[in-house]
Structures are given as structure tokens and as C-alpha cells.
Design a protein around this motif. Structure first.
Motif, short mmCIF file in Angstrom:
data_model
loop_
_atom_site.label_atom_id
_atom_site.label_comp_id
_atom_site.label_asym_id
_atom_site.label_seq_id
_atom_site.Cartn_x
_atom_site.Cartn_y
_atom_site.Cartn_z
N GLN A 292 -7.86 -27.26 40.00
CA GLN A 292 -6.81 -26.22 40.08
C GLN A 292 -6.12 -26.17 41.43
O GLN A 292 -5.34 -25.26 41.71
CB GLN A 292 -7.41 -24.83 39.74
CG GLN A 292 -7.90 -24.70 38.32
CD GLN A 292 -6.80 -24.94 37.27
OE1 GLN A 292 -5.63 -25.06 37.59
NE2 GLN A 292 -7.20 -25.03 36.00
N THR B 217 -1.49 -15.77 29.18
CA THR B 217 -2.46 -16.86 29.25
C THR B 217 -3.84 -16.30 28.89
O THR B 217 -4.03 -15.09 28.82
CB THR B 217 -2.53 -17.46 30.66
OG1 THR B 217 -2.81 -16.41 31.58
CG2 THR B 217 -1.21 -18.13 31.05
N TRP B 218 -4.82 -17.18 28.67
CA TRP B 218 -6.21 -16.80 28.37
C TRP B 218 -6.30 -15.86 27.16
O TRP B 218 -7.19 -14.99 27.10
CB TRP B 218 -6.90 -16.17 29.58
CG TRP B 218 -7.04 -17.07 30.78
CD1 TRP B 218 -6.11 -17.26 31.75
CD2 TRP B 218 -8.17 -17.88 31.14
NE1 TRP B 218 -6.57 -18.15 32.68
CE2 TRP B 218 -7.84 -18.55 32.34
CE3 TRP B 218 -9.42 -18.11 30.55
CZ2 TRP B 218 -8.71 -19.43 32.97
CZ3 TRP B 218 -10.30 -18.98 31.20
CH2 TRP B 218 -9.94 -19.63 32.39
N ALA C 115 -3.33 -26.59 33.24
CA ALA C 115 -3.51 -25.67 32.13
C ALA C 115 -4.06 -26.43 30.93
O ALA C 115 -3.84 -27.64 30.80
CB ALA C 115 -2.18 -25.00 31.78
N TYR C 116 -4.76 -25.72 30.08
CA TYR C 116 -5.35 -26.31 28.87
C TYR C 116 -4.77 -25.62 27.65
O TYR C 116 -4.76 -24.38 27.58
CB TYR C 116 -6.88 -26.18 28.93
CG TYR C 116 -7.37 -27.04 30.06
CD1 TYR C 116 -7.62 -28.39 29.86
CD2 TYR C 116 -7.46 -26.54 31.35
CE1 TYR C 116 -7.96 -29.22 30.92
CE2 TYR C 116 -7.80 -27.36 32.42
CZ TYR C 116 -8.04 -28.70 32.20
OH TYR C 116 -8.35 -29.53 33.24
N VAL D 90 -3.76 -20.80 25.91
CA VAL D 90 -3.50 -21.53 27.15
C VAL D 90 -4.38 -20.92 28.24
O VAL D 90 -4.29 -19.72 28.51
CB VAL D 90 -2.01 -21.45 27.54
CG1 VAL D 90 -1.77 -22.15 28.87
CG2 VAL D 90 -1.14 -22.05 26.44
N THR D 91 -5.21 -21.73 28.86
CA THR D 91 -6.10 -21.25 29.93
C THR D 91 -5.92 -22.11 31.17
O THR D 91 -5.09 -23.01 31.18
CB THR D 91 -7.59 -21.32 29.49
OG1 THR D 91 -7.92 -22.69 29.30
CG2 THR D 91 -7.85 -20.54 28.22
N ALA E 158 -4.69 -22.95 34.72
CA ALA E 158 -3.63 -22.53 35.64
C ALA E 158 -2.83 -21.39 35.05
O ALA E 158 -2.77 -21.22 33.83
CB ALA E 158 -2.71 -23.71 35.92
N GLU E 159 -2.19 -20.61 35.93
CA GLU E 159 -1.32 -19.53 35.47
C GLU E 159 0.04 -20.14 35.14
O GLU E 159 0.97 -20.15 35.95
CB GLU E 159 -1.25 -18.45 36.56
CG GLU E 159 -0.84 -17.07 36.09
CD GLU E 159 -1.56 -16.57 34.84
OE1 GLU E 159 -2.78 -16.80 34.71
OE2 GLU E 159 -0.89 -15.96 33.99
N LEU E 160 0.13 -20.71 33.95
CA LEU E 160 1.33 -21.39 33.45
C LEU E 160 1.71 -20.65 32.17
O LEU E 160 1.21 -20.95 31.09
CB LEU E 160 1.01 -22.86 33.17
CG LEU E 160 2.16 -23.77 32.73
CD1 LEU E 160 3.12 -24.02 33.89
CD2 LEU E 160 1.63 -25.11 32.22
N LEU F 274 5.06 -22.70 36.75
CA LEU F 274 3.69 -22.53 37.22
C LEU F 274 3.64 -21.44 38.29
O LEU F 274 4.40 -21.47 39.25
CB LEU F 274 3.21 -23.86 37.80
CG LEU F 274 1.81 -23.94 38.39
CD1 LEU F 274 0.78 -23.81 37.28
CD2 LEU F 274 1.62 -25.27 39.11
#
Lengths: 223, 323
Positions: free
Chosen positions: B287, B89-90, B112-113, B73-74, B76-78, B106
Motif C-alpha cells: 500500500q 470502499t470495504w 485496491a482489490y 473494493v478493499t 487502497a482508498e480508491l 486514488l
């Protein structure tokens, strides 16, 4: 404008990867549009050009600025605009059946009243010309039609509708069109056609190409 | 190979890097709004960068995995949760058949992806798997996801767990967000004072901020240079003869609230544009949350091209780090 005079072209950058070449004057010009199409065809051959998209007497060119320097492209566009326009094969003539008025043509009565015409007179004027497909775009498969009777020219609505249905036959300013998908629009709705203008799985997905011609045929007029 | 959507979140769609080349039939680019984050998510799970993934807005979905996979998951910081346990994340995560991916609230950003090894395997339409909802094409049945949808996932070998993209290789908007723009197009239609004011004002993201475009409020209305309206253009000074709108262009209906056109914008219309946000900063717009302050910062063509190069180098560094 005569066929041998070349309209002046204003070139402006649209960010770093696109430019707009605009030749629109006070009235829409068919000869100018032919020149726009010819310019688009030529620019598609230039390395680094990704897309050349005709609008109404204008053209957007999308390119990769890391491959093709924006200033060089600007010079190419200005030079190729002046090249002679060769004849183009005449497009197809397609009939579009329309049910005018009623709930699917909800502006017909108010439009007629504003023009001091009867609905029948509006329909007669709308079905009389053979329209040219000047440009395709804005929405999937949307056609900008030239050739609207000036008596039917009408400023767009002050507030666009949020959802004008697919198939709506519409007029905005001095332009005529057909809604290919349900989408927001500020144009006036005169009628409805069952003809589909856009199918993403068809090849090509858009039913019409620039240069094609359209005639509206009245199936019925509802009040 | 598939995943099941237990709950879809606010607006979750299948996207890839987009569908360029169809402006001439009125089809916009579509694809991930934050392309850097989308590329990074795919690289983390061992996918090609252009694989289809899920774009999530503000609120995460709940997803059941019907087979083992690698996930990342990249954007947004979700923060993701696997079977209720919060994860980073990331970072690449291993999930087993039957595991459920859900999300905490969030913390930062807007989109987010979620990349899944093998990629979302919906049909390719006009060269892309991206969803374009207005045209009801691409993605999963041309629409945002709903509860109960089962999405096919391609075969992928996945990647090791715990791979991560270092903080300095991520980009997020500042406060206020600085959006670099090239003035142009119909910039000459506004007065010099209005142009200066446009660049000095601090704007705020309006609630109307989506894949079509981002509207900004709070700056002063633009003053126009008088003109004779050309054919087809309305009497409002912000109307023009219908022209094509590229991605990133800044349109200002009635001269009041600028709208930056994003991946699903209509490809043309009759409102004037004052310029375009450079492509490197379009990721940042994706974003921005509503009410976030933002400024438009004028750059030269040379600076815009340098920014494009910088972004290409940043993507290269992510590729190398995850190679």
C-alpha cells in the motif's frame, strides 16, 4: 574437500518463516552439493517444513513458524546436516544444441577478446565439459550449472541487461546457465538454444532437475 | 458469466492468495500483495478467501458486468463508482447486468482489490490463478489486463448489499511507514555502525516499486566488513554465492538502496540480504506509494511470531464479522 569431511554450515534466519543454511566455501563443491540435496530431501519430511530449496552450496527452508518453532528447526537442520549422505541415482544426460555468436550470442566476440581466446576456442571450452545441474531456481526453470572451465570464468556485467531473451546461453562468474524466460540478467550471452526449459502446463514444468547433466553441442558459430 | 474490461487502468492483474511451493523450480509466490485486503474483499461478496480477484495499482479500470453480481473494493482508498455514482470502499455492492464499475482518483494507499461474487474463473496453473507476468503464467493469459478482455466469472450466490469491514479491522501504513524486520542472513557483512544507521535512517519509496520488489532511497550507504569473495560471487562486496531469496527479504545491491522482495520477485540470485520484513508488514508495503517515507524497525523472533499471531486473529475477527 574429501568425501568424508563435512563442510561447516552457517544457519541464519530469513525472517520468521524461512532460514538459509549456507555451506559455500571459496570454490563450488560437488560433494557439498550432494550433501545439500540430501539435507533438502530429509527436511521435506519434517512436519511444518513447506519447502526445501537448494541453491549453490546452500539451502533455503521455508516453514510455518506457528507449527514448527524456528529454534527447533535450526537444531534439526544442524543435526541432519551431519547424517551420512547415501548414493543418489545418477541424473539424465541431456544435450543442448547451441547457436554461438551472432545477434543471439552478442557477447561472444567481446568475451573471447577479454579472455584472449578465439571465439572457436571459447566454444570448444564451453562445449567440452559435462555440466551438472546443481540447482534450479531464480527464474522459472533456470538451471545453475557446475563444471564451467575456469578459463571461461568472468565477473558479471557491471550493469545487468533489462531483458535477456529466452534461450540465451550465458556465463556469469564461474557458473553457466540458460535463460528459461526473457528476464533481466547480468550474465554474458554466448549463444542461443531453441530447447525449452520451462512450460507451466507440462508435468513437471521445469525440464531439468538437480542432479541432471547437460552437454552443450555447437550447431554453428556466427561472427 | 463474465465481465468485460472497457479500460484496464494502469496495471490490473488477476490474483489470489498465491502459488506457494514452487521456489524449487524458480517460481515465486505471486498472489495479492495486500493479502488481508484481498481476503476481506472476497469475504464481503460471499466468496472463499482464496478466490481470484483483481489487483489494481494506483488507477482503477472500467468494467462492464455481463450479469448481476455482488462486488466489493478493499485495500487502497480508491472509491468505486457504479454507473458514475460514487460508492463506499470495504463494502459489498450489488450490480446488475450492463452496469459499469469505474473509479474516482486514488485518495490513499496503492493497491485496491476488486472481488466479484463467484470469483474470476481463469484456469488454475500450478495450484493458483495468480498472474506471474515474468513467467507469462496464470491469471488471464499470463499478463496484465487490456481493453476488450472478457474474463470468466464463476457461479456464486453473492452476498447482501451493504456488508462492511469496520475501520479498526483494516490496516494501513503509518507516516512514516514502520516496517518491522528481523535482521539476519548476511547482516554480519555490514559494520555495526552501518547496521545502526540502517535502522535509524528514514527511507523513501523509490519509483521502482512494483510486484517484484520495493526499492527504498535516501538512507546512507552501508559500510561492509572486508572479505575474500567466495566462488561465483562478484567482486562487489554486496555479491554472494547465489542463494534463494524468500518473500520479504531485504537485498541491498552495492550497499546503497535496499529492495524488499515482494510476491513476484526472482526466487534467487547473487546479492546479499540484511534480513527480512515480517510477513504481517508485507501487506503494508503493497500500500506504499512512491516517495512515501518509511523506516525499518528491528524486532526479535518472539515479536515477529506475536505479530504473525496478531494478524491471524485480525483475519479471524473479519471472518466472524462477516459470517
Amino acid at each position: 574437500m574429501t568425501s568424508d569431511s563435512i563442510p561447516s554450515l552457517t544457519i541464519s534466519m530469513e525472517g520468521a518463516g524461512a532460514l538459509l543454511a549456507d555451506a559455500a566455501g571459496p570454490v563450488f563443491s560437488d560433494a557439498c552439493q550432494q550433501r545439500i540435496w540430501a539435507l533438502a530431501d530429509r527436511l521435506r519430511e519434517e512436519p511444518g517444513v513447506e519447502e526445501a530449496v537448494p541453491g549453490m552450496n546452500n539451502l533455503m527452508v521455508v516453514f510455518d513458524p506457528l507449527r514448527l518453532d524456528p529454534a527447533s528447526l535450526e537444531a534439526i537442520v544442524a543435526r541432519r546436516w551431519k547424517e551420512p549422505v547415501t548414493g543418489r541415482a545418477e541424473g539424465r544426460l541431456i544435450e543442448v544444441p547451441v547457436s554461438y555468436g551472432g545477434s543471439a550470442g552478442e557477447d561472444l566476440l567481446a568475451f573471447s577478446a577479454a579472455k584472449d581466446l578465439t571465439p572457436e576456442e571459447v566454444v570448444a571450452r564451453h562445449t567440452a565439459p559435462i555440466y551438472g545441474v546443481a540447482a534450479v531456481g531464480a527464474m522459472p526453470g533456470f538451471v545453475y550449472l557446475s563444471g564451467l572451465d575456469p578459463a571461461l570464468s568472468m565477473p558479471r556485467r557491471a550493469q545487468p541487461r533489462m531483458a535477456v531473451p529466452k534461450g540465451a546461453v550465458i556465463v556469469g562468474g564461474s557458473q553457466a546457465g540458460i535463460m528459461p524466460v526473457t528476464a533481466p540478467s547480468g550474465w554474458h550471452i554466448l549463444g542461443h538454444t531453441a530447447l525449452s526449459l520451462f512450460d507451466p502446463l507440462a508435468e513437471p514444468p521445469a525440464a531439468f532437475r538437480p542432479g541432471d547433466r547437460i552437454r552443450f553441442v555447437a550447431r554453428e558459430i556466427l561472427r | 458469466m463474465s465481465i468485460r474490461i472497457i479500460s484496464p487502468g494502469l496495471s490490473t492483474t488477476v490474483q489470489d492468495l498465491g502459488r506457494p511451493g514452487y521456489y524449487h523450480i524458480g517460481i515465486p509466490l505471486s498472489g495479492a500483495m495486500d493479502r488481508l485486503a484481498a481476503r476481506a474483499a472476497n469475504l464481503l461478496v460471499g466468496n472463499p478467501e482464496e478466490a481470484a480477484l483483481l489487483e489494481v495499482v494506483f488507477m482503477g479500470p472500467e468494467i462492464e458486468f455481463l450479469q448481476d453480481a455482488t462486488v466489493a473494493v478493499t485495500g487502497a482508498e480508491l472509491p468505486p463508482k457504479v454507473n458514475g455514482e460514487e460508492k463506499a470502499t470495504w463494502t459489498s455492492l450489488a450490480v446488475k447486468k450492463g452496469d459499469v464499475l469505474s473509479f474516482a482518483f486514488l485518495k490513499k494507499g496503492a493497491r485496491a482489490y476488486i472481488a466479484i461474487s463467484g470469483g474470476i474463473d481463469v484456469p488454475v496453473v500450478l495450484g493458483s490463478r495468480s498472474t506471474y507476468t515474468l513467467g507469462a503464467l496464470g491469471g488471464f493469459e499470463g499478463r496484465k489486463l487490456a481493453s476488450g478482455d472478457v474474463l470468466p466469472v464463476g457461479a456464486g450466490r453473492g452476498a447482501a448489499e451493504g456488508r462492511t469491514v469496520a475501520g479498526e479491522l483494516r490496516r494501513s501504513p503509518g507516516a512514516p511507514a514502520e516496517l518491522r524486520m528481523l535482521p539476519g542472513l548476511y547482516w554480519h557483512r555490514i559494520t555495526e555502525a552501518a547496521g545502526r544507521q540502517f535502522l535509524e535512517d528514514t527511507w523513501k519509496v523509490a519509483p521502482e516499486a512494483d510486484r517484484i520488489g520495493y526499492r527504498f532511497k535516501g538512507g546512507k550507504p552501508l559500510e561492509f566488513v572486508p572479505r575474500e569473495p567466495p566462488f561465483g560471487a562478484g567482486s562487489d562486496p554486496s555479491n554472494i554465492v547465489d542463494a534463494c531469496y524468500p518473500y520479504g527479504s531485504i537485498q541491498v545491491p552495492s550497499g546503497t538502496e535496499p529492495i524488499v522482495l515482494h510476491r513476484d520477485a526472482v526466487s534467487g540470485g547473487g546479492y546479499f540480504m540484511v534480513g527480512a520484513v515480517i510477513s504481517a508488514d508485507m501487506d503494508l508495503i503493497g500500500q506504499l506509494q512512491p516517495h512515501t517515507p518509511a523506516r525499518f524497525v528491528e524486532v526479535t523472533m518472539e515479536q515477529a511470531l506475536l505479530a504473525r499471531n496478531d494478524r491471524a486473529r485480525l483475519i479471524d475477527r473479519i471472518r466472524q464479522a462477516l459470517a
